[in-house]
Design an enzyme around this catalytic site. Structure first.
Site, short mmCIF file in Angstrom:
data_model
loop_
_atom_site.label_atom_id
_atom_site.label_comp_id
_atom_site.label_asym_id
_atom_site.label_seq_id
_atom_site.Cartn_x
_atom_site.Cartn_y
_atom_site.Cartn_z
N LEU A 159 12.33 6.83 -0.59
CA LEU A 159 12.52 5.38 -0.54
C LEU A 159 12.09 4.71 -1.83
O LEU A 159 12.60 3.64 -2.18
CB LEU A 159 11.73 4.77 0.63
CG LEU A 159 12.19 5.15 2.04
CD1 LEU A 159 11.24 4.55 3.07
CD2 LEU A 159 13.62 4.65 2.29
N GLY A 160 11.13 5.28 -2.53
CA GLY A 160 10.65 4.67 -3.76
C GLY A 160 9.48 5.46 -4.30
O GLY A 160 9.01 6.42 -3.70
N SER A 161 9.01 5.03 -5.46
CA SER A 161 7.88 5.70 -6.09
C SER A 161 7.12 4.71 -6.95
O SER A 161 7.61 3.62 -7.27
CB SER A 161 8.35 6.88 -6.95
OG SER A 161 9.20 6.44 -8.00
N PHE A 212 1.11 5.70 -7.83
CA PHE A 212 0.32 6.48 -6.86
C PHE A 212 1.05 7.72 -6.41
O PHE A 212 0.42 8.73 -6.07
CB PHE A 212 0.02 5.61 -5.64
CG PHE A 212 1.27 5.19 -4.91
CD1 PHE A 212 1.77 5.97 -3.88
CD2 PHE A 212 1.94 4.03 -5.26
CE1 PHE A 212 2.94 5.60 -3.22
CE2 PHE A 212 3.10 3.66 -4.59
CZ PHE A 212 3.60 4.45 -3.58
N GLY A 213 2.39 7.69 -6.33
CA GLY A 213 3.14 8.80 -5.76
C GLY A 213 4.50 8.36 -5.26
O GLY A 213 5.19 7.59 -5.94
N VAL A 236 7.21 7.40 -1.67
CA VAL A 236 7.37 6.99 -0.27
C VAL A 236 8.69 7.57 0.23
O VAL A 236 9.71 7.51 -0.48
CB VAL A 236 7.37 5.45 -0.12
CG1 VAL A 236 7.55 5.06 1.35
CG2 VAL A 236 6.08 4.86 -0.66
N LYS A 241 3.89 7.81 2.89
CA LYS A 241 3.42 7.55 1.53
C LYS A 241 2.53 8.71 1.10
O LYS A 241 1.50 8.98 1.71
CB LYS A 241 2.64 6.24 1.45
CG LYS A 241 2.09 5.94 0.05
CD LYS A 241 1.09 4.80 0.06
CE LYS A 241 1.76 3.48 0.33
NZ LYS A 241 0.80 2.34 0.16
N ASP A 293 -4.25 -8.35 -0.92
CA ASP A 293 -3.13 -8.12 -1.83
C ASP A 293 -1.84 -8.64 -1.22
O ASP A 293 -0.78 -8.02 -1.32
CB ASP A 293 -3.00 -6.62 -2.16
CG ASP A 293 -2.15 -6.40 -3.43
OD1 ASP A 293 -1.99 -7.34 -4.22
OD2 ASP A 293 -1.65 -5.27 -3.61
#
Length: 349
Positions: free
Chosen positions: A64-66, A69-70, A72, A85, A186
């Site tokens: 799904l994305g990055s 941190f790493g 998803v 995640k 956040d």
């Protein structure tokens, strides 16, 4: 993703615990020979054993994305579509990534709420995962965010009704978190997912990587926090003061301003200049645009709410519950106005 956490935040023992609620435990065990170096195991404490990940039930479907941190992924877990995640083992700032992982688990014991992304399970990555360090499994709420709706849909207008609906969704989520002694710290459009609920779209607050449990905090340890997003960070946090629920209300005000103006806060101003001006000179995003001053305009309806929520002093900002009541009253007034407009005038004889 929070900023680097000073090493002084951690105890100098083999058990590494965060100053807020770190549920991850690093235990040291010797190898089969006395001279062999310790082998570290990442396990959850007994009170959180129920939420450990059963990797045999995980099926990764698509990325799904990055980020720093790493990655998803969309996946299935025990028959439910979820988002996974994973924190990369080679992440540049491992302390910040680990702190983010611990903070995500602040929300793991919360009941489901329609305006929060539910954290389902967490723990170390599977034994065959050479790249992953830790992972968090969350409910899948889609891939569309409030940030995308604000900035990536040219020609469209959120409009008064949708801004009001989304604002009430966010306030409900914050009120629920605050009632459970959790502050998000956040809140911003990129951390708000737009999920379909029947024919309607609702906001779900996600990414608890900067969150804190208030009742576990030592007031001295809560100062000097560096996580979160500086454009949405309350001035008292920028000064290094303790976190309170009112910090989330400030972030909500910036987010509402973005929904109304569809602009980026403090665009073109350097980070350090913004931080200094917010603290020293009470700098805020501009309210001089016509949308905030024209009678009966979208911004004019929300201007007073925004100004109260980003007040310099935390005690001058409304709590989430009071803010929700205020927005509900606006919604009731709008409904009554629509009813008057839709009711035809009766003939006079």
């Amino acid at each position: 993703m929070p900023s680097p956490i000073p090493l002084a935040r951690f105890l100098p023992s083999v058990e590494i615990r965060s100053y807020n609620s770190s549920p991850l435990v690093l235990s040291c065990k010797r190898g089969p020979f006395a001279s062999s170096p310790p082998v570290r195991e990442r396990v959850l404490p007994p009170r959180l054993a129920w939420c450990s990940i059963d990797w045999g039930e995980v099926q990764i479907l698509e990325p799904l994305g990055s980020g720093g941190f790493g990655h998803v992924y969309r996946a299935t877990y025990r028959g439910e579509t979820v988002a996974v995640k994973k924190v990369n083992r080679c992440v540049k700032n491992r302390l910040a990534s680990r702190q983010s992982f611990w903070s995500e688990l602040n929300a793991v014991q919360l009941p489901r709420h329609p305006n929060l992304v539910k954290v389902l399970a967490a723990g170390p990555c599977g034994p065959g995962d050479a790249e992953g360090l830790e992972a968090v499994i969350m409910e899948y709420a889609g891939s569309s965010t409030l940030h995308h709706a604000i900035y990536n849909c040219p020609g469209s207008d959120l409009g008064f009704a949708r801004c009001l609906t989304y604002s009430r969704d966010l306030t409900r989520g914050l009120a629920f978190l605050h009632a459970h002694n959790i502050v998000h710290l956040d809140l911003k459009p990129a951390n708000v997912l737009l999920a379909r609920r029947g024919p309607h779209t609702c906001c779900k607050i996600g990414d608890f990587g900067c969150s804190l449990r208030l009742h576990l905090l030592d007031p001295g340890a809560a100062t000097g926090l560096t996580g979160g997003t500086y454009t949405h960070r309350a001035p008292e946090l920028l000064r290094g003061l303790p976190a309170t629920r009112k910090a989330d209300i400030f972030s909500f005000a910036i987010t509402l301003w973005q929904m109304v103006s569809r602009r980026v806060p403090y665009e073109g101003v350097e980070r350090q200049c913004v931080i200094y001006a917010v603290v020293a000179y009470q700098l805020r995003p501009t309210l001089s645009d016509p949308i905030f001053s024209a009678p009966n305009s979208l911004g004019a309806c929300f201007r007073g709410t925004i100004e109260r929520c980003w007040a310099a002093q935390p005690e001058e900002r409304p709590g989430a519950k009071c803010l929700l009541e205020e927005l509900d009253n606006i919604q009731d007034s709008e409904n009554q106005a629509q009813e008057r407009c839709s009711t035809p005038d009766l003939p006079v004889y």
